[in-house]
Design an enzyme around this catalytic site. Structure first.
Site, PDB file in Angstrom:
ATOM      1  N   GLU A  13      12.142   3.019  13.820  1.00  0.00           N
ATOM      2  CA  GLU A  13      11.083   3.946  13.376  1.00  0.00           C
ATOM      3  C   GLU A  13       9.911   3.791  14.342  1.00  0.00           C
ATOM      4  O   GLU A  13       9.899   2.899  15.184  1.00  0.00           O
ATOM      5  CB  GLU A  13      10.655   3.615  11.948  1.00  0.00           C
ATOM      6  CG  GLU A  13      10.094   2.205  11.786  1.00  0.00           C
ATOM      7  CD  GLU A  13       9.681   1.854  10.367  1.00  0.00           C
ATOM      8  OE1 GLU A  13       9.499   2.765   9.543  1.00  0.00           O
ATOM      9  OE2 GLU A  13       9.527   0.643  10.102  1.00  0.00           O
ATOM     10  N   TYR A  25       0.823  -1.207   0.000  1.00  0.00           N
ATOM     11  CA  TYR A  25       0.000   0.000   0.000  1.00  0.00           C
ATOM     12  C   TYR A  25       0.856   1.255   0.000  1.00  0.00           C
ATOM     13  O   TYR A  25       2.069   1.203   0.204  1.00  0.00           O
ATOM     14  CB  TYR A  25      -0.953   0.004   1.202  1.00  0.00           C
ATOM     15  CG  TYR A  25      -0.310   0.368   2.528  1.00  0.00           C
ATOM     16  CD1 TYR A  25       0.535  -0.514   3.188  1.00  0.00           C
ATOM     17  CD2 TYR A  25      -0.544   1.603   3.114  1.00  0.00           C
ATOM     18  CE1 TYR A  25       1.121  -0.165   4.398  1.00  0.00           C
ATOM     19  CE2 TYR A  25       0.038   1.960   4.325  1.00  0.00           C
ATOM     20  CZ  TYR A  25       0.873   1.064   4.975  1.00  0.00           C
ATOM     21  OH  TYR A  25       1.462   1.405   6.155  1.00  0.00           O
ATOM     22  N   LYS A  28       6.451  -1.783   2.116  1.00  0.00           N
ATOM     23  CA  LYS A  28       5.247  -1.155   2.684  1.00  0.00           C
ATOM     24  C   LYS A  28       4.066  -2.113   2.506  1.00  0.00           C
ATOM     25  O   LYS A  28       3.264  -1.983   1.585  1.00  0.00           O
ATOM     26  CB  LYS A  28       4.986   0.205   2.037  1.00  0.00           C
ATOM     27  CG  LYS A  28       4.057   1.087   2.878  1.00  0.00           C
ATOM     28  CD  LYS A  28       4.186   2.530   2.505  1.00  0.00           C
ATOM     29  CE  LYS A  28       3.169   3.419   3.190  1.00  0.00           C
ATOM     30  NZ  LYS A  28       3.274   3.490   4.641  1.00  0.00           N
TER      31      LYS A  28
HETATM   32  N1  PDD Z   1       2.742   5.254   7.305  1.00  0.00           N
HETATM   33  N2  PDD Z   1       7.387   4.030   8.835  1.00  0.00           N
HETATM   34  C1  PDD Z   1       6.208   3.373   8.935  1.00  0.00           C
HETATM   35  C2  PDD Z   1       6.172   2.080   9.673  1.00  0.00           C
HETATM   36  C3  PDD Z   1       5.059   3.915   8.352  1.00  0.00           C
HETATM   37  O1  PDD Z   1       3.898   3.244   8.442  1.00  0.00           O
HETATM   38  C4  PDD Z   1       5.143   5.156   7.679  1.00  0.00           C
HETATM   39  C5  PDD Z   1       3.950   5.799   7.034  1.00  0.00           C
HETATM   40  C6  PDD Z   1       6.380   5.808   7.613  1.00  0.00           C
HETATM   41  C7  PDD Z   1       6.549   7.147   6.930  1.00  0.00           C
HETATM   42  O2  PDD Z   1       6.421   7.061   5.537  1.00  0.00           O
HETATM   43  P1  PDD Z   1       5.921   8.285   4.667  1.00  0.00           P
HETATM   44  O3  PDD Z   1       6.688   9.488   5.094  1.00  0.00           O
HETATM   45  O4  PDD Z   1       6.250   7.884   3.283  1.00  0.00           O
HETATM   46  O5  PDD Z   1       4.457   8.419   4.918  1.00  0.00           O
HETATM   47  C8  PDD Z   1       7.488   5.208   8.194  1.00  0.00           C
HETATM   48  C9  PDD Z   1       1.545   5.681   6.621  1.00  0.00           C
HETATM   49  C10 PDD Z   1       1.305   7.152   6.701  1.00  0.00           C
HETATM   50  C11 PDD Z   1       0.390   4.863   7.123  1.00  0.00           C
HETATM   51  O6  PDD Z   1       0.572   3.651   7.240  1.00  0.00           O
HETATM   52  O7  PDD Z   1      -0.694   5.395   7.365  1.00  0.00           O
END
Ligand code: PDD
Length: 301
Positions: free
Chosen positions: A197, A50, A164
Site C-alpha cells: 500500500e 484512529y 489503524k
Molecule cells: N489513511 N493505507 C494506509 C496506510 C492509510 O493510512 C490509509 C488511510 C489507507 C486507506 O484507508 P481508507 O480508505 O479507509 O481511508 C490505506 C488515512 C486517510 C489517514 O491516515 O489520513
C-alpha cells in the site's frame, strides 16, 4: 477568514472558511485550544488507534464501516472501547453539524489514556477520545490531468499494518524519502517484491481493462475507500480482482491509482521514474472515480 488552501491534490485540500473544531473527552472546542496531557500514552508510545472519515455535502460517509474498523483496531491492541459505536457516531455527527462544513475530514483517535510512563498497560487508565473536523475543498466532479509521481520503498514497518494505529513514523519517513527525490508519495513493497500500500492509501492497477488490488491481510490496511471502489467497479461494469501484484507489474500497468478517504482516488502518472501510460489519469480510473463519487454521495448520512 477567507479561503486558505493548504496541501495539494494527493492529500486532499484543506481550506478554512470557519474555525476548525475538536472534541476532547466530552467537550467541543476550537481546534487551536484542544489539548491532551503530556503523559497520554498516545503521545508517549503511539498506544492509540484512529479513523479518518469524510463528509459529502455535510453528511458522513461510511460511518458504520469506519467505526467497525475502529472496534477491530481497539480489539487488536486490547483497548476496551470507552464509548459505544452509537455514541461515537453521535459525537462525530454533532461535530460535523456544529462545524457547518459541507465537505470535511473528520479525525477520530482513541488512546489508552494518561498514566505514568511505563511499558505495562495501565489497568485503570481512562481512554482519551479526541475528534477533529477540518474543512476540505469540494471533491472535483471528474479526474483529469497528470498523475502523481510515486516511488517504491522496501517496507520497514511492523508486522501488523492491518491495525489503524497512530504509530506512523515509518509512513512519515517513506513519504519524506519520496519528497526528497522529487516524488509525491511512496508505495511499500514487501521483501519478496509484492506491492502492499502507499504511505496513506491503497493501491489499484488497471491492466487490460481489469482492476487489480493486493489482497488484505497483515501487510496493509483494509481501506474503506478500497472496499467502496470495488463496489463502484461492479456498478461501472469494470471487472475487479484481488491478487498479488509485483513491482514489475506496477511498472507495466496501463493505469495506477491510490485510494484513501481524504484523497479518494489519486491517479499515478509515474512509478520509480517510469511513466504509467501517458502519465495522465487513465479512462478506467476516471470511470471508477465517477462511479465512486455517485456511490459516496448517495450513501452518506
Ligand atoms: N489513511 N493505507 C494506509 C496506510 C492509510 O493510512 C490509509 C488511510 C489507507 C486507506 O484507508 P481508507 O480508505 O479507509 O481511508 C490505506 C488515512 C486517510 C489517514 O491516515 O489520513
Amino acid at each position: 477568514m477567507g479561503d486558505r488552501f493548504v496541501d495539494s491534490r494527493w492529500l486532499g485540500r484543506y481550506r478554512q472558511t470557519m474555525p476548525d473544531l475538536a472534541y476532547v473527552n466530552g467537550e467541543i472546542l476550537p481546534l487551536n485550544r484542544a489539548m491532551v496531557h503530556v503523559e497520554d500514552r498516545g503521545f508517549q508510545f503511539a498506544d492509540s488507534v484512529y479513523e479518518v472519515l469524510r463528509t459529502y455535502d455535510g453528511r458522513l460517509f461510511a460511518v458504520d464501516e469506519h467505526l467497525a474498523r475502529l472496534e477491530q483496531s481497539m480489539a487488536a491492541i486490547e483497548l476496551t472501547p470507552p464509548l459505544s459505536r452509537a455514541e461515537l457516531a453521535r459525537i462525530l455527527k454533532e461535530l460535523v453539524r456544529r462545524s457547518e462544513f459541507r465537505e470535511a475530514v473528520v479525525y477520530l483517535q482513541i488512546t489508552r489514556g494518561v498514566a505514568p510512563r511505563h511499558r505495562a498497560i495501565p489497568p485503570n487508565a481512562r481512554p482519551t477520545v479526541v475528534a477533529t473536523v477540518r474543512e476540505l475543498a469540494p471533491a472535483p466532479e471528474r479526474l483529469s490531468g497528470p498523475g502523481i509521481k510515486i516511488i517504491t520503498v522496501t517496507d520497514f514497518r511492523w508486522a501488523r499494518c492491518d491495525i489503524k494505529t497512530t504509530a506512523l513514523l515509518a509512513n512519515v519517513l517513506a513519504f519524506h524519502q519520496a519528497r526528497k527525490v522529487g516524488a509525491d508519495d511512496a508505495v511499500f513493497v514487501a521483501a519478496d517484491g509484492t506491492i502492499e500500500e502507499s504511505t496513506a492509501g491503497n493501491v489499484f492497477v488497471v491492466r487490460g481493462g481489469q482492476l487489480l488490488t493486493p489482497p488484505t491481510g497483515a501487510r496493509l490496511l483494509a481501506g474503506i475507500t478500497r472496499r467502496k471502489i470495488i463496489e463502484a467497479a461492479g456498478v461501472a461494469g469494470v471487472p475487479c480482482r484481488e491478487g498479488v501484484l509485483t513491482r514489475e507489474e506496477l511498472w507495466r500497468a496501463d493505469e495506477v491509482f491510490l485510494s484513501s478517504t481524504t484523497a479518494q482516488i489519486t491517479p499515478v502518472g509515474w512509478v520509480d521514474g517510469q511513466p504509467v501510460g501517458n502519465g495522465q489519469c487513465g479512462p478506467v480510473t476516471a470511470r471508477i472515480y465517477e462511479a465512486f463519487l455517485r456511490l459516496a454521495r448517495a450513501a452518506s448520512e
